[in-house]
Design a protein around this motif. Structure first.
Motif, PDB file in Angstrom:
ATOM      1  N   GLU A  19      40.014  44.572 -20.396  1.00 50.45           N
ATOM      2  CA  GLU A  19      40.656  44.917 -19.118  1.00 50.45           C
ATOM      3  C   GLU A  19      41.872  44.030 -18.844  1.00 50.45           C
ATOM      4  O   GLU A  19      42.566  44.216 -17.859  1.00 50.45           O
ATOM      5  N   LYS A 304      40.892  58.244  -9.263  1.00 46.48           N
ATOM      6  CA  LYS A 304      40.607  56.841  -8.929  1.00 46.48           C
ATOM      7  C   LYS A 304      39.103  56.623  -8.748  1.00 46.48           C
ATOM      8  O   LYS A 304      38.559  55.584  -9.136  1.00 46.48           O
ATOM      9  N   GLY A 306      36.776  58.177 -10.271  1.00 48.80           N
ATOM     10  CA  GLY A 306      36.019  58.462 -11.490  1.00 48.80           C
ATOM     11  C   GLY A 306      35.438  59.862 -11.541  1.00 48.80           C
ATOM     12  O   GLY A 306      34.618  60.183 -12.403  1.00 48.80           O
ATOM     13  N   PHE A 356      47.102  51.992 -10.012  1.00 53.91           N
ATOM     14  CA  PHE A 356      46.411  52.042 -11.306  1.00 53.91           C
ATOM     15  C   PHE A 356      46.932  50.920 -12.202  1.00 53.91           C
ATOM     16  O   PHE A 356      48.107  50.577 -12.158  1.00 53.91           O
ATOM     17  N   GLN A 357      46.045  50.383 -13.035  1.00 52.71           N
ATOM     18  CA  GLN A 357      46.396  49.298 -13.952  1.00 52.71           C
ATOM     19  C   GLN A 357      46.542  49.850 -15.378  1.00 52.71           C
ATOM     20  O   GLN A 357      46.142  50.981 -15.658  1.00 52.71           O
ATOM     21  N   SER A 359      44.805  49.052 -17.870  1.00 55.75           N
ATOM     22  CA  SER A 359      43.462  49.350 -18.402  1.00 55.75           C
ATOM     23  C   SER A 359      42.999  50.748 -17.986  1.00 55.75           C
ATOM     24  O   SER A 359      42.280  51.426 -18.728  1.00 55.75           O
ATOM     25  N   ASP A 360      43.454  51.217 -16.805  1.00 51.85           N
ATOM     26  CA  ASP A 360      43.129  52.582 -16.371  1.00 51.85           C
ATOM     27  C   ASP A 360      43.842  53.617 -17.249  1.00 51.85           C
ATOM     28  O   ASP A 360      43.282  54.673 -17.557  1.00 51.85           O
ATOM     29  N   ARG A 363      41.892  53.923 -20.414  1.00 50.17           N
ATOM     30  CA  ARG A 363      40.624  54.637 -20.175  1.00 50.17           C
ATOM     31  C   ARG A 363      40.858  56.141 -20.058  1.00 50.17           C
ATOM     32  O   ARG A 363      40.150  56.949 -20.675  1.00 50.17           O
ATOM     33  N   LEU A 364      41.874  56.533 -19.282  1.00 50.89           N
ATOM     34  CA  LEU A 364      42.075  57.953 -18.959  1.00 50.89           C
ATOM     35  C   LEU A 364      42.838  58.736 -20.021  1.00 50.89           C
ATOM     36  O   LEU A 364      42.675  59.949 -20.143  1.00 50.89           O
TER      37      LEU A 364
END
Length: 452
Positions: A19, A304, A306, A356-357, A359-360, A363-364
């Protein structure tokens, strides 16, 4: 370091490790990530040539699991050579090709083999393949799974092409029985025809006319069907390109009841809205349609929270004539948006403003998409043992999308002239340098990913 050459180490002040973004050196061996070391622990092995990228961000390459390449059969729309170059230029290191819009579609084992032959020697990034479920092909599904398709896609409404007919409820039950206990996944284009009244004498050059013809209820009713099937058969199900936020409640309830159900949305639903689409601008047409700005904010909130698992391009190009630009008729134009090359900056330009970062983003756009097609053991993560698929990019830098820099075969896109944040500098696939600053490796180095 020459394009096409093997990279043995990448150093940056900003490597996304888990992260966290921190200075690190990524060591690569035999096309895999070998180790991720801090600056202190990296002794600067003299035998190891280091690609130092300063403070550009290093993270896993994008896995775009929704791409229509259209080869064989409609290669004038797109093809593996052009699509995978566009992918590489956008930091996409893996694409998954959709089974339709090519002729023949990927609906039989024989057709899948033909697809593999056509794609050989043309892919600049790694490529996996979806199969298709159509009426009557249920006995082809298990042979296609054994041959390595990533899963299957079906339509609950006319697909837009005659050779990929949509399925009935009866077809779905038949297919579900074939897919039970295989671990495979069934993807749904979730729109259903519903009784509706369209105003007479609506103007076909107005976007609102088209939008009115594909209301949210079409998605709600289709997703109701999907959730029931998913719960009944416990087969992994996935909703492609969700455009309406209204069915999210149904999806949440089904998941809470134990349905193995996932859902994606696309860059166009997150970055374009109906209110801003000019008359006759048919390059904005896609199905399901781009909806209003309130709906768009609801999609961002769901992302955001999930409730939406991943974001993809749904790159669906065609030749310019099929977009009916001369008449500007939204009802007659081909529905599909070209965006494969610009997914990362499109997403980041909007997501970064919403908290959003990085790491997001991974993930996405990488990890969850790899998971969907059972590639999560080798793709979508920056960790030892994973394929050394890296995108090196500058999230702060801005650029304007110009026709000359578009690598898709057909340059028509709603993003022409748009300024985005996030410039892709370098793309590495399995440790090989495939793209850097506008140039590509001399030959395609991508391979076919067959799912074991």
């Amino acid at each position: 370091m020459e394009l096409g050459s093997t990279v043995s180490a990448v150093r940056s002040k900003r490597v996304l490790v888990g992260e966290e973004v921190r200075p690190a050196v990524v060591l690569i061996k035999d096309g895999k990530i070998h180790q991720i070391l801090s600056e202190e622990d990296f002794s600067g092995d003299v035998s190891c040539e280091v690609l130092d990228v300063g403070d550009s961000v290093v993270m896993p390459g994008i896995v775009d699991c929704h791409v229509h390449v259209n080869e064989p059969g409609r290669t004038s729309w797109e093809g593996f050579w052009t699509a995978t170059r566009a992918a590489a230029a956008g930091g996409v290191t893996t694409i998954v090709d959709m089974p339709l819009n090519s002729i023949p579609p990927t609906t039989t084992l024989g057709n899948f083999r033909e697809k593999l032959r056509e794609a050989t020697g043309k892919c600049f990034v790694d490529t996996a393949f979806w199969g298709g479920v159509i009426p009557g092909n249920q006995l082809e599904l298990q042979p296609m799974i054994q041959a390595g398709v990533a899963g299957f896609k079906c339509f609950l409404i006319h697909s837009g092409v005659e050779e990929f007919p949509h399925v009935t409820d009866c077809d779905l039950h038949t297919a579900m029985k074939q897919l039970q206990r295989t671990g495979s996944v069934l993807l749904f284009h979730a729109e259903r025809d519903v009784e509706q009244t369209i105003e007479e004498n609506s103007d076909p050059s107005q976007y609102s006319t088209f939008l009115q013809s594909r209301p949210d209820v079409m998605e709600i009713e289709a997703i109701r069907t999907v959730t029931e099937l998913c719960l009944q058969y416990q087969v992994r199900c996935h909703i492609v390109h969700l455009s309406s936020a209204k069915p999210l409640k149904l999806i949440q309830e089904a998941r809470q009841a134990g349905a193995p159900l996932t859902v994606e949305t696309t860059h166009h639903y997150l970055s374009l809205c109906a209110e801003n689409i000019p008359a006759e601008a048919t390059q904005f047409k896609c199905c399901p349609p781009i909806r209003g700005s309130i709906n768009q904010e609801q999609l961002w909130s769901a992302l955001k929270a999930g409730q939406i698992d991943m974001v993809v391009s749904d790159h669906s190009p065609c030749t310019p004539d099929l977009k009916k630009l001369d008449s500007g008729d939204f009802t007659q134009a081909w529905g599909g948006i070209s965006s494969l090359q610009f997914g990362l900056p499109l997403f980041w330009s909007s997501a970064s403003k919403r908290g959003f970062q990085l790491s997001d983003v991974v993930r996405l756009l990488s990890r969850k998409t790899a998971q969907l097609c059972s590639l999560d053991g080798q793709k979508g993560s920056l960790a030892p043992g994973y394929d050394a698929d890296l995108v090196i990019w500058d999230p702060e830098r801005e650029f304007e999308i110009k026709e000359a820099s578009i690598h898709h075969k057909n340059k028509l896109t709603p993003y022409l002239g748009v300024t985005l944040q996030g410039v892709v500098c370098t793309t590495i696939v399995r440790g090989r340098l495939v793209y850097r600053e506008g140039s590509f490796c001399p030959e395609p180095l991508g391979k076919h990913l067959l799912i074991p």
